[in-house]
Design a protein around this motif. Structure first.
Motif: not given
Length: 465
Positions: A137-139, A159-170
């Motif tokens: 998982a990544t923030s 397999f990497i999970l990230h919170p949709h729309g909660r990381v920077s666009p870059v």
């Protein structure tokens, strides 16, 4: 060197087994059975080494079941991808030193460990004739750094999970534009804490973990922490010599406690020559409340300009508890069970005093973050990313006679919106980020539901023949 679980439920393991294990089967985190202490002779020997040579010498202390010739090759291959000859250069800016940790492929501090870990995984799996499916998982930065460390590697899928729309666009682009067939990006409709909880739940299902050969690349993997110890020692040697100082302080922006835990271990190895570590948080201040008041209690996650720190449950905190509780695994296990039930931990006054001998801490608001980016640029001409700005702002609260080293955890170009809000212009774009938005993307959006993630892994994981 043998390794134990913070919860005491495993027999001692060698280094290579801990790397492939990730999270211990009893739900605990893996720690070394002892922390090496560097002698005066060691310090004299290590002080003048190149970064690669220092990394090799530190890794030898912890990874003594790897052939030394292979370890040397792994180190050299991993740091050949960095664009600065010093790997993590230290520069004096104004009243502080800046430890630049963003010269790797994804322009974030996670590259320092994950370039090495990706090569180490491939070497171990090929040697054993095995496969692994990495789940993490990544923030924000861990995801892209892990993906760049593993992309194209043999016998590995990630397999990497990230919170949709909660990381920077870059950050999102750096992950989703890697389309190698062994890379799977999963954007979950929830917070980073939701992503992290799902990862821990799936690792806790031992039958599922064994069947799909799940491995960890997050900072729950001991090799991540080990690799990060090196740059604390590297910076200490250079700054202490430049300043003629025996002791220094480090300021570390942190949300998951992994980076600063590496600093805690470096402090132990240096015999306290890191006088204290400044633990810097944004408005998600659970760790600051712990240091300052002994209040480790979960609140709602607040989205901020420093999204990689928008965390309430710090994965690596359990490792520090192990040492705070006198290396008593039963007490750690009881505490973590209680925390899972109540969402809070309590500490005695003596324990809080011990914590405050290791750490000072401050929480930095978004307004203060923007002010720091602006003021630091006006004073020095140096552009800070918002995470580094949190660390610098906290450092300025605790300046004194000892040199202060601030960890620059990401290149400012990864957060152009925040920099533009502070300075009125976006930072220059480095080569690594040019053209990202034009590249093909591959990402799957899922609900923050363990069952949905489980099904996706079952359908896409590498299988052992």
């Amino acid at each position: 060197m043998r390794y134990l679980s913070t919860r005491g439920g495993i027999s001692p393991l060698p280094f290579t087994a801990t790397v492939l294990e990730g999270l211990a089967p009893d739900g605990g985190l893996i720690v070394p059975e002892k922390i090496p202490e560097l002698s005066e002779a060691d310090l004299r020997r290590l002080r003048g080494l190149s970064y690669q040579d220092l990394a090799y010498e530190v890794f030898r202390l912890f990874a003594d079941d790897l052939p030394e010739s292979e370890l040397r090759l792994l180190v050299d291959r991993s740091y050949a991808t960095f664009t600065h000859p010093d790997i993590t250069p230290v520069v004096k800016k104004g009243r502080v030193w800046i430890l630049e940790l963003f010269h790797g492929p994804t322009l974030a501090f996670k590259d320092v460990a994950l370039q090495f870990l990706g090569n180490l995984f491939e070497y171990l799996l090929l040697t054993r004739g095995e496969y692994m499916n990495i789940l993490g998982a990544t923030s924000g930065d861990t995801g892209s750094a892990a993906i760049y460390g593993v992309r194209g590697k043999r016998n590995l899928a990630i397999f990497i999970l990230h919170p949709h729309g909660r990381v920077s666009p870059v950050q999102a682009l750096q992950m989703t534009t890697v389309t190698d067939p062994n890379v799977f990006n999963l954007a979950l409709e929830g917070t980073f804490d939701d992503c992290q909880a799902i990862v821990k739940q799936l690792f806790g299902d031992l039958e599922f973990k064994r069947r799909y050969r799940l491995g960890a690349v997050n900072s729950i993997n001991w090799a991540r922490v080990m690799a990060q110890i090196v740059y604390y020692l590297w910076a200490y040697f250079r700054v202490s010599e430049a300043e003629g100082a025996e002791e220094v302080r480090f300021s570390v922006p942190t949300g998951n406690f992994g980076d600063i835990f590496a600093g805690y271990l470096a402090r132990r190895m240096l015999g306290g020559r890191i006088e204290r570590l400044i633990l810097a948080t944004n408005e998600n201040d659970i760790l600051t409340r712990f240091v300052n008041r002994g209040d480790y209690s979960v609140r709602e996650v607040i989205p901020t300009l420093s999204p990689s720190m928008d965390i309430q449950v710090a994965s690596n905190f359990e490792r520090y508890l192990y040492y705070l509780f006198g290396e008593d695994p039963e007490r750690v296990r009881e505490a973590m069970v209680r925390f899972a039930e109540e969402g809070r931990l309590r500490f005695s006054e003596e324990e809080i005093r011990r914590v405050q001998r290791d750490f000072l801490s401050a929480s930095v608001t978004q307004k203060e973050t923007l002010e720091t980016i602006r003021d630091f640029y006006q004073e020095t001409g140096y552009i800070l990313d918002p995470h580094t700005a949190v660390g610098v702002r906290a450092a300025l609260e605790f300046l004194e006679a000892r040199p202060m080293i601030c960890l620059a955890t990401a290149h400012p170009a990864k957060f152009p919106e925040a920099v533009s809000r502070a300075l009125g212009f976006e930072p220059p774009i480095p080569e690594a980020l040019k053209g990202l938005s034009e590249r093909p993307r591959r990402v799957v959006i899922l609900p923050a539901d363990p069952a949905a993630v489980r099904r996706f892994i079952e359908e896409n994981a590498l299988q052992i023949s």
